[in-house]
Enzyme design. Sequence first.
Site, PDB file in Angstrom:
ATOM      1  CD1 TRP A   1      20.079  17.372  56.973  1.00  0.00           C
ATOM      2  CD2 TRP A   1      21.913  16.175  57.346  1.00  0.00           C
ATOM      3  NE1 TRP A   1      21.075  18.239  57.374  1.00  0.00           N
ATOM      4  CE2 TRP A   1      22.204  17.527  57.599  1.00  0.00           C
ATOM      5  CE3 TRP A   1      22.917  15.223  57.510  1.00  0.00           C
ATOM      6  CZ2 TRP A   1      23.450  17.964  58.016  1.00  0.00           C
ATOM      7  CZ3 TRP A   1      24.163  15.641  57.933  1.00  0.00           C
ATOM      8  CH2 TRP A   1      24.430  16.996  58.181  1.00  0.00           C
TER       9      TRP A   1
ATOM     10  CG  ASP B   1      22.452  11.561  61.794  1.00  0.00           C
ATOM     11  OD1 ASP B   1      22.785  12.130  62.850  1.00  0.00           O
ATOM     12  OD2 ASP B   1      22.319  12.163  60.711  1.00  0.00           O
TER      13      ASP B   1
ATOM     14  CE  LYS C   1      18.862  21.105  64.090  1.00  0.00           C
ATOM     15  NZ  LYS C   1      20.023  21.003  63.195  1.00  0.00           N
TER      16      LYS C   1
END
Length: 408
Positions: A133, A215, A251
């Site tokens: 990311w 994560d 999300k």
Amino acid sequence: MSFFDGIPVAPPIEVFHKNKLYLEETAPVKVNLTIGAYRTEEGQPWVLPVVHETEVEIANDTSLNHEYLPVLGHEGFRKAATELVLGEDSPAIKEGRSFGVQCLSGTGALRAGAEFLAHVCNMKTVYVSNPTWGNHKLVFKKAGFTAVNDYTFWDYDNKRVHIEKLLADLEGAPEKSVIILHGCAHNPTGMDPTQDQWKQICEVIKKKNLFTFFDIAYQGFASGDPAADAWAIRYFVEQGMEMVVSQSFAKNFGLYNERVGNLTVVVNNPAVIAGFQSQMSLVIRANWSNPPAHGARIVHKVLTTPARREQWNQSIQAMSSRIKQMRAALLNKLTELQTPGTWGHITQQIGMFSYTGLTTAQVDHLISTHKVFLLSDGRINICGLNTKNVDYVAKAIDETVRAVKSNI
């Protein structure tokens, strides 16, 4: 003269810059595959029905006020978030070896965890996957890590997890290095290790005395099953690993701008928790002091009310299912067009993103010629596809691959 003379203009943050370019584009046909947010079949943001209903109830609850939360956050939310990721029957929960810290979404959880490890535990070396990311390296550098290294993750030629090099890189990491692992739906590749590969990764981390930092930004959103998406984390806990886990509810709850996150902490000895929490309180105090209540209240109510929890399960299954349908539709059209290259990885990947394998030159061509906007590394947000535009995108990719040659 100004105190601010000579400050250089930093390059734009690509994902937001590309999204802005899409919004400013005046072409009648354009497609946005950039920013990581869910979209409906109609291409619109979706407020989950259970989230809306819960918000209305909260707004009408006159017993609530706007007083500060505790520094470590909404206690009910922290407990519910920790149970979601570890499982209610987790040995770490049963033995009192875990707790949560409310943070400002996943990014805030990463930052709080990173600052704690760097300044309290004197850990200054971190390894992130290559690729990873776009914000991971920046967060850890700003938090005080002096060595931000890569470990191999992606096999660019075969479009798979390069488990052999991954394990070799971890074997070579210095003791007490922090290893960032994506819990599920790896960003940007969308490809996760198999369960057997996770077991190998865990074994190396344990043997080399490395520190695990998971994560997980897509729990439930990736497969539609929160337990399946948390399998790797729960396996590591079962193996007796200490860790911190960054959780985001952007999300899977659609709460992007509410910044709802949690840092789950798992330790081996409950006696260390008091010291840990006291020092983490100082980290939080120096950053945002107290977290916001609204999003945490929503998540807490949904996760702890059986009827709401079932509604949420139905919503994440619907989102996950639509993404899988769009993956299949894109692959089928590329196959039908006999597009040069291999494309099976599109349906082997999971979650919001696909790491297409398109080159930077091909990305530029897609944007300039077809107004299909995506990131320069070839990552696309599958949620930006729908039944009305997937054929157009496939044809655009087909034309681009034929026009702009590469070794894809």
